[in-house]
Design an enzyme around this catalytic site. Sequence first.
Site, PDB file in Angstrom:
ATOM      1  N   HIS A 226      38.569  35.468  39.874  1.00  8.54           N
ATOM      2  CA  HIS A 226      38.681  34.124  39.276  1.00  8.54           C
ATOM      3  C   HIS A 226      38.277  34.108  37.809  1.00  8.54           C
ATOM      4  O   HIS A 226      37.653  33.148  37.337  1.00  8.54           O
ATOM      5  CB  HIS A 226      37.819  33.122  40.062  1.00  8.54           C
ATOM      6  CG  HIS A 226      38.336  32.852  41.439  1.00  8.54           C
ATOM      7  ND1 HIS A 226      39.390  32.000  41.689  1.00  8.54           N
ATOM      8  CD2 HIS A 226      37.976  33.357  42.655  1.00  8.54           C
ATOM      9  CE1 HIS A 226      39.641  31.965  42.985  1.00  8.54           C
ATOM     10  NE2 HIS A 226      38.816  32.777  43.594  1.00  8.54           N
TER      11      HIS A 226
ATOM     12  N   ASP B  23      33.691  35.133  45.264  1.00  6.27           N
ATOM     13  CA  ASP B  23      34.676  34.957  46.338  1.00  6.27           C
ATOM     14  C   ASP B  23      36.023  35.573  45.981  1.00  6.27           C
ATOM     15  O   ASP B  23      36.348  35.775  44.822  1.00  6.27           O
ATOM     16  CB  ASP B  23      34.881  33.457  46.614  1.00  6.27           C
ATOM     17  CG  ASP B  23      35.340  32.725  45.364  1.00  6.27           C
ATOM     18  OD1 ASP B  23      34.795  33.016  44.276  1.00  6.27           O
ATOM     19  OD2 ASP B  23      36.243  31.881  45.463  1.00  6.27           O
ATOM     20  N   GLU B  24      36.767  35.865  47.008  1.00  6.87           N
ATOM     21  CA  GLU B  24      38.183  36.225  46.898  1.00  6.87           C
ATOM     22  C   GLU B  24      38.479  37.295  45.856  1.00  6.87           C
ATOM     23  O   GLU B  24      39.307  37.093  44.965  1.00  6.87           O
ATOM     24  CB  GLU B  24      39.025  34.986  46.547  1.00  6.87           C
ATOM     25  CG  GLU B  24      38.993  33.909  47.600  1.00  6.87           C
ATOM     26  CD  GLU B  24      39.958  32.769  47.255  1.00  6.87           C
ATOM     27  OE1 GLU B  24      40.845  32.502  48.075  1.00  6.87           O
ATOM     28  OE2 GLU B  24      39.805  32.153  46.193  1.00  6.87           O
ATOM     29  N   VAL B  25      37.821  38.440  45.950  1.00  4.54           N
ATOM     30  CA  VAL B  25      38.109  39.509  45.003  1.00  4.54           C
ATOM     31  C   VAL B  25      39.259  40.361  45.533  1.00  4.54           C
ATOM     32  O   VAL B  25      39.191  40.886  46.649  1.00  4.54           O
ATOM     33  CB  VAL B  25      36.852  40.380  44.767  1.00  4.54           C
ATOM     34  CG1 VAL B  25      37.149  41.427  43.698  1.00  4.54           C
ATOM     35  CG2 VAL B  25      35.683  39.509  44.349  1.00  4.54           C
TER      36      VAL B  25
END
EC number: 3.2.1.52
Lengths: 530, 530
Positions: A263, A323-325
């Site tokens: 992100h 989050d969400e790597v």
Amino acid sequence: VFPSSAFSFFCQTLLLRVFHEVEQAYAVWPMPQQMSQSTDRYPINPQLLAFSYARDSAAQSGCSVLDAAFERYFNLIFPDFVGLSNIWSEPKPFTVSVKVKNGECDGFPDEGSNESYNLSVSAGQAVLKAESVWGALRGLESFSQLVYQDDYNLYFVNKTEIEDFPRFQFRGLLLDTSRHYLPMPAILKTLDAMAYSKFNVFHWHIVDDPSFPYQSRNYPDLSSKGAFHPMTHIYTQSDVKRVIYHARLRGIRVVPEFDSPGHTQSWGKGQPDLLTSCYKGKVPSGTFGPVNPTLSSTYQFLNGLFKEVTSVFPDSYLHLGGDEVDFTCWRSNPNVQAFMAKMGFGSDYTKLESYYMENIVNITAALNKTSIVWQDVFDYRERIPMDTVLEIWKGVPADYRAELGRITLAGYRVLLSAPWYINHISYGQDWRNAYTVQPQNFSGTEQQKKLVIGGEVCMWGEYVDATNLTPRLWPRASAAAERLWSDEEKTSSVDKAFPRLEDFRCTLIRRGIQAEPLFVGHCKHEYSGL
Amino acid sequence: VFPSSAFSFFCQTLLLRVFHEVEQAYAVWPMPQQMSQSTDRYPINPQLLAFSYARDSAAQSGCSVLDAAFERYFNLIFPDFVGLSNIWSEPKPFTVSVKVKNGECDGFPDEGSNESYNLSVSAGQAVLKAESVWGALRGLESFSQLVYQDDYNLYFVNKTEIEDFPRFQFRGLLLDTSRHYLPMPAILKTLDAMAYSKFNVFHWHIVDDPSFPYQSRNYPDLSSKGAFHPMTHIYTQSDVKRVIYHARLRGIRVVPEFDSPGHTQSWGKGQPDLLTSCYKGKVPSGTFGPVNPTLSSTYQFLNGLFKEVTSVFPDSYLHLGGDEVDFTCWRSNPNVQAFMAKMGFGSDYTKLESYYMENIVNITAALNKTSIVWQDVFDYRERIPMDTVLEIWKGVPADYRAELGRITLAGYRVLLSAPWYINHISYGQDWRNAYTVQPQNFSGTEQQKKLVIGGEVCMWGEYVDATNLTPRLWPRASAAAERLWSDEEKTSSVDKAFPRLEDFRCTLIRRGIQAEPLFVGHCKHEYSGL
């Protein structure tokens, strides 16, 4: 037509009126822990209502938080007040006397703040007692909701006793100012509305892939190159100060999130070599992935950025994201591959992610701040300090109950946001879903349940900007607010909550908050600020 | 860092700029039937832009519709104009010359109105030619969308030729002012926004079960007893006049709906004996059902009401509703049962419904108005005049395509609204569903296809009032507007429509319409009117 039927109608109307008044008097949202009320009511003359500090109060005139609150709540209680009218004949004064045990007038609310209060309303006076100014703010909010107008627009308050305190210490609301830029008035107005529902944490998801609106003192390129526009779509240091100031006066903490290593596309524009260069075969593809965790320059930069951020934001918490790597880019990069080999990580990129997160959590700890991270960091089995707070965001089909069990079993404190992603709209009364959440209903010991320190309503910005933020937030977020503040057993019926929340949304409208309707019906004063 | 890469970046930026400008210049929403444009651009100096009537125009100064439009569009084109600045150095005037063949300046738009126009933009002038003032309004809207600002805020318009006309004659938008009362500013602002998307019919679903806000001259009890509040939640005769006036100036028809025999609970409060008394066994239960179709007093009342309504609303159409009639109450009532027997209807209550609808369609015809009714009336095989328009509202799981075939096969004209119930929200880009509708894609002859006279976007009011109306309507309704105005083949790609609709929504914001975002991104000028 038939006299008897007309009489019956009259009686019915009368009954409804009485019932309605009691209903109205009972309408404090979120519901206090203990509250008793009688139908005895006392008139309040706007000309003669006064807020005052009790003689033995630790806070006295000059207390910034309460001085401002007195002025604010006067206007919230009497939205029509013009200060000139003399039609009212009620000659008796009404005094709201506030006693605070410890001042904290010039401090910031934080995790240890005591928000409990007692409120006693009787003839001619309300006595409000609290440990701290933060509790006094909550009590003033409750008092403001107790005052109502009759059909002749005269103001009344019923005899009332309230003992109140929050169920959870952390009651947050997340705004996302990266996917869309939210102009300052939108943020400030959200803080106003948060206070009406007794939220106490503004989780500012300030940057993300699409844009970097935070104007850094030390790294000005981050916003000048990473914001949607370098002048009009940024938050200056003054803007940030104003948000923190506005929030403090309402007893709201401001916890910023600088989400990494994923992100972060917008970060890369103003900070060369921060992001991982993705490869196509043996050559760079020209695209970039997550933050490059292999370079010492990365940690030097992050140390510099976090040093600034933690000095700008007074709260003891900092949200680090995590989050969400997506590992695809890391995998493609030969330097990252070499680093993996050197560190003995094999091909397990979760170890690299862990390595990165552990580093930045330690940077944060060295700055005397507590980290909040998304649940992914726990799921990757990272070695993080035990005071780190994990935030659960994965909902359906993931089972947030099981995750609550796992994280608390490991001894970590946890925040629940999975069932409160209220950017996800659906047709109809979807506030009911937010209301019926049971944050402590999972398999675990009493000790584990206590590790649930609260929750957050998240308003992600993919489809939301200042045009639709307010009606999507309110009163849907208020449903979660009652779950986070009130006793669960006393607020177990969503059907009983319905008319109270309907009343509360009319209160919000009366206060200028563009809160959307729950269902067919009307408010005495409709929103018309188009 | 690398000079060559920097140069490439520079070139890319330049290309993007040129591309963007052409994009911007092409952005007319809904897309004109024929449009050609070059990159030649002409500066426009706000001080020197003038709208004028061509010498041979049938409409001349004093034409109410166009005089008002000239003033309105000047302000829409130059939202920043303060009339004082002299920074601009461009000394050349720019004239928009309007020629109208037939005046119609003081008339009302109606089903026969010609909305076609030609627009030719060249150096120093735009020439707009139209059959009627209504076409000229559409042309002015297109012209206003062609003008753009560069990065220095200077105004330009590209060389452009447009030949344009609507695909469908009837492009409506329904607002429901019964389930929630919409204050006047909400209605007027919606009319403004409708004109920006070239909608031409405001379908005013003015009354329904929950409330009767229309203040009738002849039956004042209908609103004094049936509105949410007899003073604050009504539309007075002046309010209605103002809506019709505001709409006329924008080329928008106002078609009111007085839906019966169902959806009339609120009517019963002010009109005794209008509704059917429901029975529980042999005694009245105290509740009421649909309008009582067995009494002559019912038709006397409706004749009186419709006589008034058709004199108040100038449009040649009146919407009579006729949807969702629940027969339970009729079945329970012994007088209705006796009437059924007398009429030889057996136990087929659709025959009673038909009897009622035929009567009120005939009342309407005698008042020289054309009826629109919901599809239910066709489904019940009622004998209604062939000029009656059927409106299809049943969507999933009902197949609106099959219904299009059936109704047009029977020779009736039809309006499509089933796929455009945009009160039904869902998460994400649901405007795409509204965009991809194909109103003439059903089995039938060319003759049948021509019977599809248009469609309507419906914003039902269960969950909508002035707090959330605008962001739910716009730009989602604009997606349907392009389907109703533009050539279907030229607008077949929803992905190509996306950036154009994004631009258009920024235009709406610039004009003060709280239009919600389609996805991540930003507008140069964000909405901040909180």
